[in-house]
Structure formats: C-alpha cells, structure tokens
Enzyme design. Structure first.
Site, PDB file in Angstrom:
ATOM      1  N   GLY A 176       0.371  -1.039   0.105  1.00 21.13           N
ATOM      2  CA  GLY A 176       0.081   0.077  -0.172  1.00 21.13           C
ATOM      3  C   GLY A 176       0.529   0.830  -0.230  1.00 21.13           C
ATOM      4  O   GLY A 176       1.692   0.638   0.164  1.00 21.13           O
ATOM      5  N   GLU A 177       0.245   2.528  -0.541  1.00 16.01           N
ATOM      6  CA  GLU A 177       1.025   4.020  -0.563  1.00 16.01           C
ATOM      7  C   GLU A 177      -0.011   4.729   0.418  1.00 16.01           C
ATOM      8  O   GLU A 177      -1.207   4.806  -0.023  1.00 16.01           O
ATOM      9  CB  GLU A 177       1.199   4.087  -1.320  1.00 16.01           C
ATOM     10  CG  GLU A 177       2.074   4.979  -1.875  1.00 16.01           C
ATOM     11  CD  GLU A 177       3.578   5.086  -1.577  1.00 16.01           C
ATOM     12  OE1 GLU A 177       4.176   5.762  -1.048  1.00 16.01           O
ATOM     13  OE2 GLU A 177       4.535   4.193  -1.726  1.00 16.01           O
ATOM     14  N   PHE A 236       1.966   9.086   4.544  1.00 22.88           N
ATOM     15  CA  PHE A 236       2.951   9.015   4.992  1.00 22.88           C
ATOM     16  C   PHE A 236       4.122   8.245   4.192  1.00 22.88           C
ATOM     17  O   PHE A 236       5.360   8.922   4.904  1.00 22.88           O
ATOM     18  CB  PHE A 236       2.631   7.532   6.389  1.00 22.88           C
ATOM     19  CG  PHE A 236       3.292   7.379   6.946  1.00 22.88           C
ATOM     20  CD1 PHE A 236       3.572   8.188   8.958  1.00 22.88           C
ATOM     21  CD2 PHE A 236       4.481   6.768   7.422  1.00 22.88           C
ATOM     22  CE1 PHE A 236       4.279   7.994   9.840  1.00 22.88           C
ATOM     23  CE2 PHE A 236       5.186   6.522   7.961  1.00 22.88           C
ATOM     24  CZ  PHE A 236       5.442   7.540   9.465  1.00 22.88           C
ATOM     25  N   GLY A 237       3.582   7.251   3.225  1.00 25.06           N
ATOM     26  CA  GLY A 237       4.826   6.740   2.830  1.00 25.06           C
ATOM     27  C   GLY A 237       4.660   5.336   2.244  1.00 25.06           C
ATOM     28  O   GLY A 237       3.491   5.005   2.976  1.00 25.06           O
ATOM     29  N   VAL A 264       3.459   1.100   2.295  1.00 27.38           N
ATOM     30  CA  VAL A 264       3.489  -0.493   3.351  1.00 27.38           C
ATOM     31  C   VAL A 264       3.931  -1.166   2.573  1.00 27.38           C
ATOM     32  O   VAL A 264       3.755  -1.756   1.644  1.00 27.38           O
ATOM     33  CB  VAL A 264       2.450   0.123   4.383  1.00 27.38           C
ATOM     34  CG1 VAL A 264       2.053  -1.037   5.306  1.00 27.38           C
ATOM     35  CG2 VAL A 264       2.014   1.364   4.541  1.00 27.38           C
ATOM     36  N   LYS A 297       5.467   0.141   7.937  1.00 26.54           N
ATOM     37  CA  LYS A 297       4.592   1.500   7.137  1.00 26.54           C
ATOM     38  C   LYS A 297       6.142   2.392   7.228  1.00 26.54           C
ATOM     39  O   LYS A 297       6.906   2.958   8.105  1.00 26.54           O
ATOM     40  CB  LYS A 297       3.737   2.607   8.485  1.00 26.54           C
ATOM     41  CG  LYS A 297       3.335   3.584   8.039  1.00 26.54           C
ATOM     42  CD  LYS A 297       2.085   4.080   7.619  1.00 26.54           C
ATOM     43  CE  LYS A 297       1.943   4.475   9.820  1.00 26.54           C
ATOM     44  NZ  LYS A 297       0.420   5.046  10.096  1.00 26.54           N
ATOM     45  N   ASP A 306      -9.581  10.765  12.829  1.00 30.36           N
ATOM     46  CA  ASP A 306      -9.488  10.359  11.438  1.00 30.36           C
ATOM     47  C   ASP A 306     -10.365   9.419  11.878  1.00 30.36           C
ATOM     48  O   ASP A 306      -9.341   8.372  10.951  1.00 30.36           O
ATOM     49  CB  ASP A 306      -7.759  10.513  11.577  1.00 30.36           C
ATOM     50  CG  ASP A 306      -7.524  10.465   9.106  1.00 30.36           C
ATOM     51  OD1 ASP A 306      -9.384  11.089   8.943  1.00 30.36           O
ATOM     52  OD2 ASP A 306      -6.960  10.301   8.913  1.00 30.36           O
TER      53      ASP A 306
END
Length: 399
Positions: free
Chosen positions: A58-59, A62-63, A65, A79, A177
């Site tokens: 994933g993305e 934050f950056g 994963v 992460k 969130d």
C-alpha cells in the site's frame, strides 16, 4: 536528525505526554521513554527482502507500507516514512507516543519502531483483510462479501475501540481521523482502529481542545471542521458516518470529476424525513439481514451525526445501544438541515444512490489532511496503514 518525540510520564497519577527535542546523530533514540519495541534496520530489511516491490502492500501520504516476515515467523506491516511527507515526522512520533500506551482488541497493535540513519519505520501487526473501505467499496475484485452479522460485529468492534480511547484507557484520546480506510480487518474480519498520527490527548474533562483542523473531509464534525472545536464527540460524528457506510455499502461522499458531490448522510436524512430508512440498506444483502438490528444501527448513526455535538451519545452508550442493552432514542433531525437540501438536489441525490452503478472508491479522496483554518479542498498529508492495493484502478488512475 532533529525531531519532536512524545514522552510518557506520570503526573499526580495521570499519564500525560510531553514534547521534547532529541538529537539522533548516532542513529538511535536518545532520552526517549517508549512503551514499544525497537528494531534494527537490518532486521526490517531482512523481513521485507530489502523493501522489495513484491512486498509493497500500500501507499499513503505517510509513505509506502510493506509486508514483512520477522525471523521468529511473525508477519508484520512496515510503514516507512516518505521523504516527501510534510507531516510525517510529527505524525510518526505522535503515533509512537499514543499507540504504544494503548492495548485493546479493537486497536491495531504496534510491535515497535526503527529509527536508524535516515529511516523512520513503524512496525505493526499484519492485517490480512486490509481495510474496511476496500472490503465495502473498493475495486470489485477486492471487495469482501460481508454478511449482516459480520457488518454488525464490525460496527460494534469499532464502537468498543472508540469507547476505550475516550473513556477507559489511561490516556483519554481523540483519534480525529476515524474513517473506513483507518479501520483494518484481521483474518477473522475483526475490526481494529489504526493510524494515530493525528490523535490528540483530551487532558481536561468537559472542555474542548482548540486546534488546527486535521482529518478527512466528509468525516469531520461540523463544529470541528468550521471552528476547530474539538472534543471526543468529533470521533462520535465520524463513527456515525462509518456506521452508515457499513449499512449501505457505499462511501460517504461521491467524488467523480465534474459531478456534484453527494453525501450519504444527506441521503439518510432525506430517507428519514420520508420514513423510508430501509432503502439505505446495501442491496447486496438482499433480504438476509436482521431488520431490527439494521434500524438500530441506522438510528444510532443518525444520533451520532447530530449537528449539535452535545446531543451526540458517548461511545459507551453507542456500544450499549448496538448490543441491545439500551433503548435507542428517536432521532429528530434539525429541520434547517433537511430544508437546506432543496427539491432539485434531493432528486439528484436520490438518482445517484438509487440508480447509479455500484460505487467504488476509485478516484475518491480518502486521504487525511492537516490544515490551518477551514478546509479548502487540498490534501496535504495521509497516514493510512495500507489503504490501497497496488493493482487497484484507484492507484492506477493517480499515476
């Protein structure tokens, strides 16, 4: 490397977080008391095969994963802070400080962190079924067939996790969130709340926190989005939106280019006024659901999204209502809110939710944001654990 790190200490029997600076020129955390494990970069590289593309799951803002296999056989999600992340440093240390003090079956577990060289990494338990967003309204190939008992259990689990954060944990925390992409599902489809990068301590009872607005548009409570007025009732509002999504199988907001934006909450309020709330139920469920439980969940969701924060229930009350241990009071919508949805818009909303093709999150704005002042439409940060599968149309459309 200079950074801000949250340190936990006791003050008159109450755990609080303190900010202080660190210098980390030797590649180690110095003077930081963390209730979490520490991993070396060598260990993480070995676990992820040196961050191999095949292990990327994933993305987020934050950056990236990565999926990893530790030497002891533990499967983890790593992460990695992106060098392009504007909010990443703050969210990284905030998340360590927050989640390392929290233990609950409905919160994602943080195994530890790695701060070495120019790398900032968070190591979580691996969640086999990704996010609730992907399960409900992600690309069709990745959606899960969630029956009603599973959806009900997921909703109750999220509520329990939030009740713990607000009322039961040593640290009273406002997540800020809560959304479907930040609810992860394990192999048994148990929900776990993730991403504490934007979380705030609620240190004073019965008061609010004045803070810059951060969260995700469409899930933020109106008093918070417009005035920065933050209490735990902001999370209650966000939970109400997620509960509506669970019932309907649709994302709260439509977001196709060059089209009007429609909100699931508006549709629910229209149906409430018309006495047709059962039309909200996901057609994929057919008739295989408990009608009484569905009505309870919808009415609880509407109570949670009341425009008045003081009228929203606590999350412990929400759990009691969802579990059938407390009666659900009738929700009376604010007449001004319903009247603001004019006849033309009401018909457009009806057409969208009744006659549009199955909705997915392709192209939708699901990222977190952190801004000063009211929302202006830009997303500047995100820290979803792994919101998107790499072969999804959504990711391809952003390339």
């Amino acid at each position: 490397m200079k950074s801000f790190v949250h340190r936990m200490q006791s003050s008159q029997g109450k755990l609080v977080l303190k900010d202080f600076n660190i210098e980390d020129e030797a590649g180690e955390l110095k003077g930081v008391d963390l209730l979490t494990g520490s991993f070396t970069l060598r260990q993480i590289k070995a676990a992820t095969n040196n961050f191999a593309p095949d292990n990327k799951i994933g993305e987020g803002g934050f950056g990236p994963v990565y999926k990893g296999h530790m030497a002891d056989g533990t499967v983890v999600a790593v992460k990695q802070l992106s060098s392009k992340s504007k909010q990443g440093n703050r969210e990284f240390v905030n998340e360590i400080g927050m989640i390392s003090a929290l233990q609950h079956p409905n919160l994602v577990k943080l195994h530890g962190c790695c701060i070495e060289g120019n790398q900032l990494l968070l190591i979580y338990e691996y969640m086999e079924n990704n996010s609730l967003a992907r399960a409900l309204f992600g690309p069709e190939a990745h959606r899960l067939k969630l029956d009603w008992p599973t959806r009900h259990r997921i909703c109750v689990g999220i509520a329990r996790g939030l009740a713990y954060l607000h009322e039961e944990s040593r640290l009273k925390i406002v997540h800020r969130d809560i959304k479907a992409t930040n609810v992860l599902l394990d192999k048994d489809l148990n929900p776990k709340i993730s991403d504490f990068g934007l979380a705030k301590l609620d240190e004073e009872d019965n008061t609010h926190i004045s803070t810059r607005v951060a969260g995700t548009f469409g899930y933020m409570a109106p008093e918070y989005a417009m005035r920065g007025y933050l209490t735990d009732k902001a999370d209650v509002y966000s939970f109400g939106i997620v509960a509506l999504e669970i019932v309907s199988g649709r994302s709260n907001s439509s977001c196709k280019p060059k089209e009007d934006i429609f909100y699931l909450l508006d549709w629910a309020l229209i149906l409430k006024a018309q006495g047709n709330l059962m039309e909200l139920v996901d057609k994929r469920l057919g008739s295989n659901f408990d009608k009484e439980q569905v009505m309870v969940m919808i009415n609880v969701a509407l109570l949670c999204t009341d425009v008045s924060s003081t009228s929203r229930p606590s999350m412990s009350s929400v759990v009691s209502m969802l579990e059938g241990r407390a009666d659900v009071q009738d929700f009376v919508p604010d007449s001004s809110v319903v009247s603001n949805i004019d006849k033309t818009k009401s018909e457009a909303i009806r057409n969208y939710y009744e006659f549009s093709e199955e909705q997915s999150m392709d192209g939708c704005q699901t990222q977190s944001m952190s801004i000063d002042g009211p929302y202006t439409g830009s997303s500047t940060s995100a820290a979803d654990l792994y919101p998107i599968n790499l072969d999804s149309d959504y990711l391809n459309s952003r390339v």
